[in-house]
Design a protein around this motif. Structure first.
Motif, PDB file in Angstrom:
ATOM      1  N   THR A  15       0.831  -1.207   0.000  1.00 47.28           N
ATOM      2  CA  THR A  15       0.000   0.000   0.000  1.00 47.28           C
ATOM      3  C   THR A  15       0.870   1.264   0.000  1.00 47.28           C
ATOM      4  O   THR A  15       2.064   1.221   0.301  1.00 47.28           O
ATOM      5  CB  THR A  15      -0.907   0.082   1.243  1.00 47.28           C
ATOM      6  N   GLY A  17       0.619   3.331   2.236  1.00 47.61           N
ATOM      7  CA  GLY A  17       1.044   3.427   3.644  1.00 47.61           C
ATOM      8  C   GLY A  17       2.390   2.753   3.854  1.00 47.61           C
ATOM      9  O   GLY A  17       3.296   3.311   4.482  1.00 47.61           O
ATOM     10  N   SER A 188      -6.575   5.347   6.436  1.00 49.19           N
ATOM     11  CA  SER A 188      -7.505   4.829   5.426  1.00 49.19           C
ATOM     12  C   SER A 188      -8.198   6.002   4.714  1.00 49.19           C
ATOM     13  O   SER A 188      -8.555   6.994   5.355  1.00 49.19           O
ATOM     14  CB  SER A 188      -8.541   3.953   6.129  1.00 49.19           C
ATOM     15  N   MET A 196      -4.294   3.031   7.063  1.00 45.24           N
ATOM     16  CA  MET A 196      -4.449   2.409   5.746  1.00 45.24           C
ATOM     17  C   MET A 196      -3.838   1.013   5.839  1.00 45.24           C
ATOM     18  O   MET A 196      -2.681   0.877   6.225  1.00 45.24           O
ATOM     19  CB  MET A 196      -3.715   3.228   4.675  1.00 45.24           C
ATOM     20  N   ASP A 200      -7.680  -4.378   4.763  1.00 45.92           N
ATOM     21  CA  ASP A 200      -9.009  -3.754   4.817  1.00 45.92           C
ATOM     22  C   ASP A 200      -9.882  -4.361   3.718  1.00 45.92           C
ATOM     23  O   ASP A 200      -9.476  -4.411   2.550  1.00 45.92           O
ATOM     24  CB  ASP A 200      -8.847  -2.235   4.587  1.00 45.92           C
ATOM     25  N   SER A 205     -10.365   1.991   0.437  1.00 44.01           N
ATOM     26  CA  SER A 205      -9.730   2.576   1.621  1.00 44.01           C
ATOM     27  C   SER A 205      -8.216   2.694   1.465  1.00 44.01           C
ATOM     28  O   SER A 205      -7.570   3.406   2.200  1.00 44.01           O
ATOM     29  CB  SER A 205     -10.048   1.725   2.849  1.00 44.01           C
ATOM     30  N   TYR A 206      -7.652   1.932   0.523  1.00 48.92           N
ATOM     31  CA  TYR A 206      -6.193   1.976   0.369  1.00 48.92           C
ATOM     32  C   TYR A 206      -5.797   2.159  -1.091  1.00 48.92           C
ATOM     33  O   TYR A 206      -6.574   1.863  -2.003  1.00 48.92           O
ATOM     34  CB  TYR A 206      -5.533   0.702   0.927  1.00 48.92           C
ATOM     35  N   ASN A 243      -4.828  13.815   6.434  1.00 48.82           N
ATOM     36  CA  ASN A 243      -4.218  12.646   5.794  1.00 48.82           C
ATOM     37  C   ASN A 243      -3.877  12.960   4.335  1.00 48.82           C
ATOM     38  O   ASN A 243      -2.784  12.642   3.849  1.00 48.82           O
ATOM     39  CB  ASN A 243      -5.199  11.465   5.877  1.00 48.82           C
TER      40      ASN A 243
END
Ligand code: TYM
Length: 331
Positions: A15, A17, A188, A196, A200, A205-206, A243
């Motif tokens: 991800t 993240g 997320s 994130m 999930d 969300s990612y 974010n």
């Protein structure tokens, strides 16, 4: 010379993240000639959750190629698969005997994952932080660059190392967790109060670092913000907007203050579109390199083999030092 060690699990997808919170920071640390960097694909950790064999194999190769495509350079850093270096599992067993069950029971991630995978709360899931401690301690690690969610695991690695050193003298270097300045916890896009995460169930969300541009733009456009209109950095009261500002700052290599200034008089819609565009731009060269590398299995395996050999040379020394201190008979 400082030793830097970190790892990533090849589960599912990588991800944004993972990239912003960890791999991007590894890349920066690799550029410092005073650092000796070691990065692993933590594939032994991945099987704590049941994996489909073929998918697991593909993911592992894909993550290895991704690390190289993201700039982790096997000529500068040791880049290897954890499962190729047997000392990890061995040290993990030894450290188990210096770790308390109560300590493992308190781990937040263990509690979360036991709930999520209630039908498969295996010993590996509980023992996960001990294997992670073994990873870190095998390489006389000074610093461990990770995202915020891994700090508790590094604390426990320190505790275990201090306990062992307290009994046998200086066996292990005491490692320190380090966070990237901006983006240690990317949230997320659908629920900006939770991190994130690749696990999930909602893919909106990612962002996967391999998502195509249209998908990235769509996901950013549907990102959850709030009912106000002002664009300011305030993670507590405006987690969604903050974010997006964080992601944009990293993607444009600017400070958050600089990014906020660019939005004077603009609306959330602009923020979402610009963030999406900046992320597409940031990931573009990596995707091209990935598409080239993933076809070159011979090269990837050559790098992985060399990485494992280099890692083994360091790991075996630490393992033997510890075994000798415990009192094992050696051949
Ligand atoms: P893993 O595979 O879940 O994640 C890899 C790295 O990405 C960071 N990260 C994030 N950072 C910011 N925002 C997010 N939303 C986000 N999601 C993930 C993680 O903090 C991590 O740094 N147990 C580890 C892998 C591991 C390891 C180690 C790490 C195994 N052995 C030894 C360091 C040292 C894990 O599952 O990370």
């Amino acid at each position: 010379m400082k030793t830097i060690y970190s790892a990533i699990q090849p589960s599912g997808i990588m991800t944004l993240g993972n990239y912003i919170g960890a791999v991007d920071n590894w890349h920066r640390m690799q550029a410092d000639a005073n650092n000796k960097c070691i990065f692993a694909l933590a594939d032994l950790h991945t099987i704590t959750v049941r994996q489909d064999p073929q998918k697991f194999h593909e993911n592992a190769m894909s993550f290895y190629a991704l690390l190289l495509a993201l700039g982790i350079d096997p000529k500068k850093s040791i880049v290897y698969f954890q499962s190729h270096v047997q000392e990890h599992a061995y040290l993990s067993w030894l450290l188990n005997c210096y770790t308390m069950v109560g300590e493992m029971n308190r781990m937040t991630q263990f509690k979360d994952k036991s709930q999520k995978h209630a039908d498969n709360v295996n010993m590996g899931l509980m023992d996960y932080p001990v294997l992670m401690a073994a990873d870190i301690l095998l390489y006389n690690t000074d610093e461990v660059p990770v995202g915020y969610d891994q700090l508790q695991h590094i604390e426990i690695a320190r505790d275990i190392a201090e306990r062992v050193n307290g009994i046998y003298g200086d066996i292990f270097t005491i490692p320190k967790g380090v966070l990237t300045k901006v983006g240690a916890k990317v949230m997320s896009l659908q629920d900006p109060l939770s991190k994130m995460s690749k696990s999930d169930p909602n893919p909106k969300s990612y962002i996967s670092v391999l998502d195509d541009d249209a998908t990235i733009m769509k996901k950013f456009k549907s990102a959850v913000t709030d009912s106000e209109t002002e664009i300011r950095f305030d993670p507590e009261n405006k987690p969604g907007v903050s974010n997006l500002l964080t992601i944009l700052a990293v993607a444009q290599n600017k400070s958050i203050d600089e990014v906020v200034k660019d939005f004077d008089g603009l609306m959330y819609g602009h923020l979402k579109v610009r963030t999406g565009e900046a992320v597409c731009e940031m990931l573009k060269p990596m995707k091209e390199e990935y598409n080239r590398l993933i076809k070159d299995e011979a090269y990837l395996m050559k790098c992985a083999k060399e990485g494992a050999e280099q890692a083994h040379d360091i790991a075996i020394d630490t393992l033997n030092r510890f075994k000798k201190a415990i009192g094992f008979v050696t051949l």
